[in-house]
Design an enzyme around this catalytic site. Structure first.
Site, PDB file in Angstrom:
ATOM      1  N   ARG A 109      -6.564   9.440   6.915  1.00 48.19           N
ATOM      2  CA  ARG A 109      -7.085  10.327   8.203  1.00 48.19           C
ATOM      3  C   ARG A 109      -5.894  10.112   9.185  1.00 48.19           C
ATOM      4  O   ARG A 109      -5.669  10.878   9.881  1.00 48.19           O
ATOM      5  CB  ARG A 109      -8.565  10.170   8.582  1.00 48.19           C
ATOM      6  CG  ARG A 109      -9.395  10.642   7.455  1.00 48.19           C
ATOM      7  CD  ARG A 109     -10.531   9.968   7.483  1.00 48.19           C
ATOM      8  NE  ARG A 109     -10.372   8.508   6.881  1.00 48.19           N
ATOM      9  CZ  ARG A 109     -10.269   8.463   5.375  1.00 48.19           C
ATOM     10  NH1 ARG A 109     -10.349   9.412   4.586  1.00 48.19           N
ATOM     11  NH2 ARG A 109      -9.722   7.267   4.868  1.00 48.19           N
ATOM     12  N   THR A 110      -5.772   8.944   9.579  1.00 51.46           N
ATOM     13  CA  THR A 110      -5.150   8.615  10.756  1.00 51.46           C
ATOM     14  C   THR A 110      -3.719   9.271  10.848  1.00 51.46           C
ATOM     15  O   THR A 110      -3.222   9.587  11.692  1.00 51.46           O
ATOM     16  CB  THR A 110      -5.018   6.868  11.281  1.00 51.46           C
ATOM     17  OG1 THR A 110      -6.594   6.673  11.193  1.00 51.46           O
ATOM     18  CG2 THR A 110      -4.468   6.698  12.424  1.00 51.46           C
ATOM     19  N   LYS A 121      12.354  -6.517   2.937  1.00 49.86           N
ATOM     20  CA  LYS A 121      13.699  -7.388   2.724  1.00 49.86           C
ATOM     21  C   LYS A 121      13.446  -8.593   3.767  1.00 49.86           C
ATOM     22  O   LYS A 121      13.953  -9.443   3.911  1.00 49.86           O
ATOM     23  CB  LYS A 121      14.866  -6.722   3.309  1.00 49.86           C
ATOM     24  CG  LYS A 121      15.090  -5.385   2.149  1.00 49.86           C
ATOM     25  CD  LYS A 121      16.389  -4.849   2.808  1.00 49.86           C
ATOM     26  CE  LYS A 121      16.534  -3.494   1.867  1.00 49.86           C
ATOM     27  NZ  LYS A 121      17.795  -2.475   2.614  1.00 49.86           N
ATOM     28  N   ARG A 140       0.519   1.339  12.413  1.00 45.97           N
ATOM     29  CA  ARG A 140      -0.487   0.623  11.891  1.00 45.97           C
ATOM     30  C   ARG A 140       0.012  -0.656  11.193  1.00 45.97           C
ATOM     31  O   ARG A 140       0.988  -0.736  10.545  1.00 45.97           O
ATOM     32  CB  ARG A 140      -1.390   1.359  10.647  1.00 45.97           C
ATOM     33  CG  ARG A 140      -2.375   0.605   9.915  1.00 45.97           C
ATOM     34  CD  ARG A 140      -3.191   1.378   9.164  1.00 45.97           C
ATOM     35  NE  ARG A 140      -4.342   2.074  10.069  1.00 45.97           N
ATOM     36  CZ  ARG A 140      -5.217   2.741   9.503  1.00 45.97           C
ATOM     37  NH1 ARG A 140      -5.427   2.928   8.258  1.00 45.97           N
ATOM     38  NH2 ARG A 140      -5.985   3.527  10.421  1.00 45.97           N
ATOM     39  N   HIS A 188      -8.620   0.037  17.167  1.00 43.65           N
ATOM     40  CA  HIS A 188      -8.245   1.238  16.477  1.00 43.65           C
ATOM     41  C   HIS A 188      -8.741   2.239  17.696  1.00 43.65           C
ATOM     42  O   HIS A 188      -9.456   3.091  17.665  1.00 43.65           O
ATOM     43  CB  HIS A 188      -8.935   1.557  15.238  1.00 43.65           C
ATOM     44  CG  HIS A 188      -8.515   2.574  14.380  1.00 43.65           C
ATOM     45  ND1 HIS A 188      -7.283   3.451  14.963  1.00 43.65           N
ATOM     46  CD2 HIS A 188      -8.704   2.930  13.197  1.00 43.65           C
ATOM     47  CE1 HIS A 188      -7.079   4.537  13.996  1.00 43.65           C
ATOM     48  NE2 HIS A 188      -7.785   4.223  12.793  1.00 43.65           N
TER      49      HIS A 188
END
Lengths: 156, 321
Positions: free
Chosen positions: B53-54, B82, B103, B131
């Site tokens: 969703r985000t 890496k 995120r 959030h």
């Protein structure tokens, strides 16, 4: 036999340097860690731990020869030893008494106890804590540390 | 007030929030009015954790504004695999894009990123931290359904690790809401969140039983209790069952109770709630697009009109950048 002469024997007077008295009992080594003193500097360091104290019950005392603490260093001590007194000594005389005041922020001094905090990852950033009423608070993740702040010193 | 980044809900004032929500309402009513407003703008989507969703709503939002995205892809397919630091990653991406939506699984990641780049950073979820863009769409939904003033809200589930909860609670302190936190003892609000709420003078109570407060609530915000937080499966099963709701549960609630959830849900809201008037969670998810359009408009704008929130509200939708 009274306690006084015995205490004098424990830590002798210094000619020049800093005397940090009334440190919370058991915190002397953490105080040295905060100051970055580990013995390699070659300066004389005397430590008294759990010395009887009328004010604190027991206290620690640290004497550092040939080094005068800055106000910033003194302020950081307040996190570990809020009752500490700091005397600057020259030629066996106390020439300055610095007040211990809590700083608003401490940077690079403590590690965040939240293992998932980004400051504990391998990132090019110093830890940063806001000093709150009864502890410190990570400025990245918000974790609050109230007890045993000395356990989180980044300079151990 | 202008913000360079959106890192936590705590940085938002009531005026900021209302400006974004007002602007979002305008955009929802007439999305075509801004279809080429950010025609030359690229938004970097840096998702170090899975997201549906985000990520998709930010992608949709910038495209609805005429812009486009560059996507870091999964961690497995990026240089992060890496061993590249987050600081290096965002410094590189800063050269590609006009803004970064981040995120990350670590708390404080967005704040760190913001210290290394000059383009706006939006915290799209940092571990168990914050959030804030989710909070803006949550508030938009609450305002539509129940209003933001004189609100009694119950927030239930995993309050310890629930970043949507932490952000929502912080934002609600701007509105003097009565907050009831319902969770198992082991998943109570973290000390840091409680500290902020008390510091802001919030009116809050904690409960372990929803029935203690269900009848008082205007809004019930449900979050998932995460199985992986419990070392003992039996303990999880015992606890999780006590924090599930269904249509029968809601018979004990007010008729106008709004039930919300940031999604994805697993079994904390039974499917039979979906058809009731209480269910708002799908509309809530849909609101992510206009709200994030409004947010991006404020953050990516030139600042003449105020930035996040303020800029979004004051900017004429038909005006070019």
């Amino acid at each position: 036999m009274s306690d006084a002469p015995e205490r004098e024997l424990r830590i002798s007077k210094i000619r020049n340097g800093t005397v940090i008295d009334h440190i919370t009992g058991g915190q002397a080594l953490n105080v040295l860690a905060v100051l970055g003193i580990d013995g390699d500097e070659g300066v004389g360091v005397s430590i008294g731990m759990n010395v009887p104290s009328d004010k604190l019950g027991t206290k620690d005392v640290v004497k550092v020869e040939d080094r005068e603490l800055s106000q910033g260093e003194v302020d950081v001590l307040s996190l570990l030893a809020p009752e500490a007194t700091v005397n600057i000594v020259r030629e066996f005389e106390v020439v300055d008494k610095k007040r211990v005041e809590r700083p608003e922020h401490v940077v690079g001094l403590l590690t965040c106890p939240n293992h998932n905090c980004i400051t504990n990852a391998d990132e090019p950033v110093e830890s940063a804590f806001e000093v709150v009423d009864d502890g410190v608070r990570c400025e990245f993740c918000g974790e609050i540390v109230r007890e045993d702040i000395g356990d989180h010193l980044a300079v151990h | 007030m202008r913000h360079d980044h959106l890192l936590s809900a705590g940085q938002l004032t009531r005026e900021d929030i209302e400006a974004v929500l007002d602007r979002a309402a305008d955009l929802a009513a007439d999305p075509g009015a801004v279809s080429d407003r950010y025609a030359d703008t690229l938004l970097a989507l840096c998702f170090f954790e899975p997201s549906t969703r985000t990520k998709m709503s930010f992608d949709t939002a910038i495209q609805r504004l005429g812009g486009d995205t560059v996507d870091m892809g999964t961690v497995e397919s990026s240089s992060v695999k890496k061993g590249e630091s987050l600081a290096d990653t965002v410094r590189v991406i800063e050269g590609y894009a006009d803004g970064i939506v981040l995120r990350h699984p670590s708390e404080g990641a967005a704040k760190l990123a913001s210290q290394f780049v000059d383009v706006p950073v939006v915290n799209a979820g940092d571990g168990a931290g914050q959030h804030p863009s989710q909070t803006l769409l949550d508030l938009y939904t609450i305002r539509e359904r129940a209003g933001l003033d004189d609100l009694t809200i119950g927030i239930m589930g995993d309050l310890k690790y629930g970043r949507t909860v932490h952000s929502l609670a912080a934002a609600l302190t701007n509105f003097d809401a009565r907050m009831h936190f319902i969770s198992p003892e082991s998943l109570r609000l973290p000390r840091g969140v409680q500290f902020d709420l008390h510091d802001a003078g919030a009116r809050l109570r904690e409960h372990t039983d929803l029935d203690e407060v269900l009848g008082e609530l205007d809004v019930l915000y449900v979050t998932r209790i995460q199985r992986e937080r419990f070392p003992d499966e039996n303990e999880y099963q015992q606890i999780a069952g006590e924090y599930q709701i269904d249509a029968e549960t809601l018979e004990r609630a007010r008729d106008d109770l709004t039930v919300m959830h940031p999604l994805p849900r697993v079994d904390e809201i039974a499917p039979d709630v979906d058809a009731t008037e209480h269910a708002a969670y799908f509309a809530q998810a849909h609101n992510g697009v206009p709200v994030r359009m409004a947010l991006l408009d404020g953050l990516l704008g030139d600042g003449d009109d105020g930035g996040a929130g303020g800029g979004a509200a004051a900017t004429d939708g038909g005006e070019s950048r």
